[in-house]
Motif scaffolding. Structure first.
Motif, PDB file in Angstrom:
ATOM      1  N   LEU A  10       0.823  -1.208   0.000  1.00 51.80           N
ATOM      2  CA  LEU A  10       0.000   0.000   0.000  1.00 51.80           C
ATOM      3  C   LEU A  10       0.859   1.260   0.000  1.00 51.80           C
ATOM      4  CD1 LEU A  10      -2.823   1.262   0.146  1.00 51.80           C
ATOM      5  CD2 LEU A  10      -2.641   1.128   2.639  1.00 51.80           C
ATOM      6  N   VAL A  11       1.923   1.259   0.789  1.00 44.48           N
ATOM      7  CA  VAL A  11       2.836   2.409   0.827  1.00 44.48           C
ATOM      8  C   VAL A  11       3.483   2.622  -0.535  1.00 44.48           C
ATOM      9  CG1 VAL A  11       5.032   3.214   1.803  1.00 44.48           C
ATOM     10  CG2 VAL A  11       3.263   2.326   3.305  1.00 44.48           C
ATOM     11  N   LEU A  12       3.908   1.539  -1.189  1.00 45.02           N
ATOM     12  CA  LEU A  12       4.507   1.660  -2.525  1.00 45.02           C
ATOM     13  C   LEU A  12       3.521   2.205  -3.547  1.00 45.02           C
ATOM     14  CD1 LEU A  12       6.613  -1.625  -2.754  1.00 45.02           C
ATOM     15  CD2 LEU A  12       7.471   0.722  -2.578  1.00 45.02           C
ATOM     16  N   VAL A  13       2.280   1.765  -3.481  1.00 47.72           N
ATOM     17  CA  VAL A  13       1.268   2.244  -4.420  1.00 47.72           C
ATOM     18  C   VAL A  13       0.992   3.726  -4.207  1.00 47.72           C
ATOM     19  CG1 VAL A  13      -1.185   2.064  -5.023  1.00 47.72           C
ATOM     20  CG2 VAL A  13       0.196  -0.004  -4.777  1.00 47.72           C
ATOM     21  N   VAL A  14       0.824   4.126  -2.952  1.00 47.23           N
ATOM     22  CA  VAL A  14       0.553   5.540  -2.658  1.00 47.23           C
ATOM     23  C   VAL A  14       1.740   6.407  -3.059  1.00 47.23           C
ATOM     24  CG1 VAL A  14       0.141   7.187  -0.778  1.00 47.23           C
ATOM     25  CG2 VAL A  14      -1.139   5.052  -0.865  1.00 47.23           C
ATOM     26  N   ALA A  15       2.952   5.949  -2.772  1.00 49.69           N
ATOM     27  CA  ALA A  15       4.140   6.713  -3.160  1.00 49.69           C
ATOM     28  C   ALA A  15       4.260   6.809  -4.675  1.00 49.69           C
ATOM     29  CB  ALA A  15       5.395   6.062  -2.573  1.00 49.69           C
ATOM     30  N   GLY A  16       3.955   5.732  -5.375  1.00 52.72           N
ATOM     31  CA  GLY A  16       3.997   5.761  -6.829  1.00 52.72           C
ATOM     32  C   GLY A  16       2.988   6.738  -7.410  1.00 52.72           C
ATOM     33  N   CYS A  17       1.788   6.740  -6.854  1.00 51.48           N
ATOM     34  CA  CYS A  17       0.767   7.696  -7.318  1.00 51.48           C
ATOM     35  C   CYS A  17       1.185   9.132  -7.016  1.00 51.48           C
ATOM     36  CB  CYS A  17      -0.576   7.382  -6.663  1.00 51.48           C
ATOM     37  SG  CYS A  17      -1.303   5.833  -7.215  1.00 51.48           S
ATOM     38  N   VAL A  20       3.593  10.176  -9.633  1.00 59.18           N
ATOM     39  CA  VAL A  20       2.936  10.477 -10.909  1.00 59.18           C
ATOM     40  C   VAL A  20       2.429  11.911 -10.897  1.00 59.18           C
ATOM     41  CG1 VAL A  20       0.934   9.935 -12.353  1.00 59.18           C
ATOM     42  CG2 VAL A  20       2.330   8.088 -11.443  1.00 59.18           C
ATOM     43  N   VAL A  21       1.792  12.313  -9.815  1.00 58.34           N
ATOM     44  CA  VAL A  21       1.272  13.683  -9.708  1.00 58.34           C
ATOM     45  C   VAL A  21       2.415  14.687  -9.688  1.00 58.34           C
ATOM     46  CG1 VAL A  21       0.004  15.274  -8.208  1.00 58.34           C
ATOM     47  CG2 VAL A  21      -0.856  12.953  -8.568  1.00 58.34           C
ATOM     48  N   TRP A  22       3.437  14.397  -8.891  1.00 56.37           N
ATOM     49  CA  TRP A  22       4.575  15.313  -8.758  1.00 56.37           C
ATOM     50  C   TRP A  22       5.309  15.462 -10.092  1.00 56.37           C
ATOM     51  CZ3 TRP A  22       9.146  14.421  -4.834  1.00 56.37           C
ATOM     52  CH2 TRP A  22       9.869  15.605  -4.687  1.00 56.37           C
ATOM     53  N   ALA A  23       5.517  14.347 -10.805  1.00 49.79           N
ATOM     54  CA  ALA A  23       6.204  14.406 -12.099  1.00 49.79           C
ATOM     55  C   ALA A  23       5.381  15.194 -13.108  1.00 49.79           C
ATOM     56  CB  ALA A  23       6.464  12.991 -12.618  1.00 49.79           C
ATOM     57  N   ASP A  24       4.066  15.063 -13.034  1.00 52.93           N
ATOM     58  CA  ASP A  24       3.193  15.803 -13.944  1.00 52.93           C
ATOM     59  C   ASP A  24       3.292  17.312 -13.696  1.00 52.93           C
ATOM     60  OD1 ASP A  24       1.204  15.816 -16.022  1.00 52.93           O
ATOM     61  OD2 ASP A  24      -0.242  16.409 -14.475  1.00 52.93           O
ATOM     62  N   ARG A  25       3.596  17.682 -12.479  1.00 54.98           N
ATOM     63  CA  ARG A  25       3.718  19.095 -12.128  1.00 54.98           C
ATOM     64  C   ARG A  25       5.152  19.606 -12.285  1.00 54.98           C
ATOM     65  NH1 ARG A  25      -0.335  20.551  -7.307  1.00 54.98           N
ATOM     66  NH2 ARG A  25      -2.141  19.460  -8.129  1.00 54.98           N
ATOM     67  N   GLY A  26       6.037  18.799 -12.862  1.00 57.47           N
ATOM     68  CA  GLY A  26       7.397  19.242 -13.142  1.00 57.47           C
ATOM     69  C   GLY A  26       8.391  18.926 -12.044  1.00 57.47           C
ATOM     70  N   GLY A  27       8.228  17.797 -11.390  1.00 58.51           N
ATOM     71  CA  GLY A  27       9.135  17.394 -10.315  1.00 58.51           C
ATOM     72  C   GLY A  27      10.506  17.007 -10.838  1.00 58.51           C
ATOM     73  N   TRP A  30      13.985  11.991 -10.967  1.00 60.10           N
ATOM     74  CA  TRP A  30      13.715  10.682 -10.370  1.00 60.10           C
ATOM     75  C   TRP A  30      12.216  10.437 -10.213  1.00 60.10           C
ATOM     76  CZ3 TRP A  30      11.117  10.181  -5.792  1.00 60.10           C
ATOM     77  CH2 TRP A  30      11.071  11.284  -4.960  1.00 60.10           C
ATOM     78  N   THR A  31      11.429  11.509 -10.048  1.00 60.76           N
ATOM     79  CA  THR A  31       9.981  11.301  -9.946  1.00 60.76           C
ATOM     80  C   THR A  31       9.402  10.855 -11.281  1.00 60.76           C
ATOM     81  OG1 THR A  31       9.484  13.638 -10.383  1.00 60.76           O
ATOM     82  CG2 THR A  31       9.672  12.966  -8.088  1.00 60.76           C
ATOM     83  N   ARG A  32       9.989  11.318 -12.377  1.00 65.17           N
ATOM     84  CA  ARG A  32       9.519  10.875 -13.693  1.00 65.17           C
ATOM     85  C   ARG A  32       9.820   9.406 -13.914  1.00 65.17           C
ATOM     86  NH1 ARG A  32      12.568  15.290 -15.626  1.00 65.17           N
ATOM     87  NH2 ARG A  32      11.624  16.993 -14.500  1.00 65.17           N
ATOM     88  N   VAL A  33      10.961   8.954 -13.410  1.00 60.90           N
ATOM     89  CA  VAL A  33      11.318   7.529 -13.534  1.00 60.90           C
ATOM     90  C   VAL A  33      10.336   6.677 -12.736  1.00 60.90           C
ATOM     91  CG1 VAL A  33      13.076   5.815 -12.997  1.00 60.90           C
ATOM     92  CG2 VAL A  33      13.756   8.018 -13.962  1.00 60.90           C
ATOM     93  N   VAL A  34      10.091   7.076 -11.488  1.00 61.90           N
ATOM     94  CA  VAL A  34       9.169   6.318 -10.639  1.00 61.90           C
ATOM     95  C   VAL A  34       7.751   6.372 -11.209  1.00 61.90           C
ATOM     96  CG1 VAL A  34       8.164   6.163  -8.317  1.00 61.90           C
ATOM     97  CG2 VAL A  34      10.589   6.658  -8.581  1.00 61.90           C
ATOM     98  N   ALA A  35       7.365   7.531 -11.742  1.00 60.54           N
ATOM     99  CA  ALA A  35       6.038   7.664 -12.341  1.00 60.54           C
ATOM    100  C   ALA A  35       5.893   6.735 -13.547  1.00 60.54           C
ATOM    101  CB  ALA A  35       5.787   9.110 -12.743  1.00 60.54           C
ATOM    102  N   THR A  36       6.918   6.652 -14.374  1.00 58.09           N
ATOM    103  CA  THR A  36       6.879   5.772 -15.539  1.00 58.09           C
ATOM    104  C   THR A  36       6.749   4.315 -15.107  1.00 58.09           C
ATOM    105  OG1 THR A  36       8.219   7.320 -16.808  1.00 58.09           O
ATOM    106  CG2 THR A  36       8.135   5.056 -17.610  1.00 58.09           C
ATOM    107  N   ILE A  37       7.505   3.922 -14.107  1.00 52.46           N
ATOM    108  CA  ILE A  37       7.421   2.548 -13.593  1.00 52.46           C
ATOM    109  C   ILE A  37       6.028   2.270 -13.041  1.00 52.46           C
ATOM    110  CG2 ILE A  37       8.277   0.996 -11.792  1.00 52.46           C
ATOM    111  CD1 ILE A  37      11.030   2.388 -12.169  1.00 52.46           C
ATOM    112  N   THR A  38       5.475   3.231 -12.315  1.00 53.61           N
ATOM    113  CA  THR A  38       4.146   3.064 -11.726  1.00 53.61           C
ATOM    114  C   THR A  38       3.079   2.912 -12.805  1.00 53.61           C
ATOM    115  OG1 THR A  38       4.811   4.376  -9.810  1.00 53.61           O
ATOM    116  CG2 THR A  38       2.444   4.116 -10.184  1.00 53.61           C
TER     117      THR A  38
END
Length: 64
Positions: A10-17, A20-27, A30-38
């Motif tokens: 559950l923690v991994l899913v919430v962190a991945g989501c 995704v939001v953070w990368a979409d806002r220009g994070g 590394w957030t883009r990498v995690v977002a892509t994996i998610t």
């Protein structure tokens, strides 16, 4: 033990989501990498679960 594993998932899913939001806002990059994996995991998981369900349904047939 099972509860700890489920909480970990559950923690991994919430962190991945969140990534995704953070990368979409220009994070950061590394957030883009995690977002892509998610996102990829979210696309592949239903296919795997469907095929796994079919295998279990076929192996459960008793042939009566």
């Amino acid at each position: 033990m099972v509860g700890a594993v489920l909480i970990g998932i559950l923690v991994l899913v919430v962190a991945g989501c969140g990534c995704v939001v953070w990368a979409d806002r220009g994070g950061p990059a590394w957030t883009r990498v995690v977002a892509t994996i998610t996102v990829r995991a979210g696309e592949v998981l239903p296919v795997l679960l469907r095929s796994w369900g079919r295998k279990n349904k076929n192996s459960g047939d008793s042939g009566d």
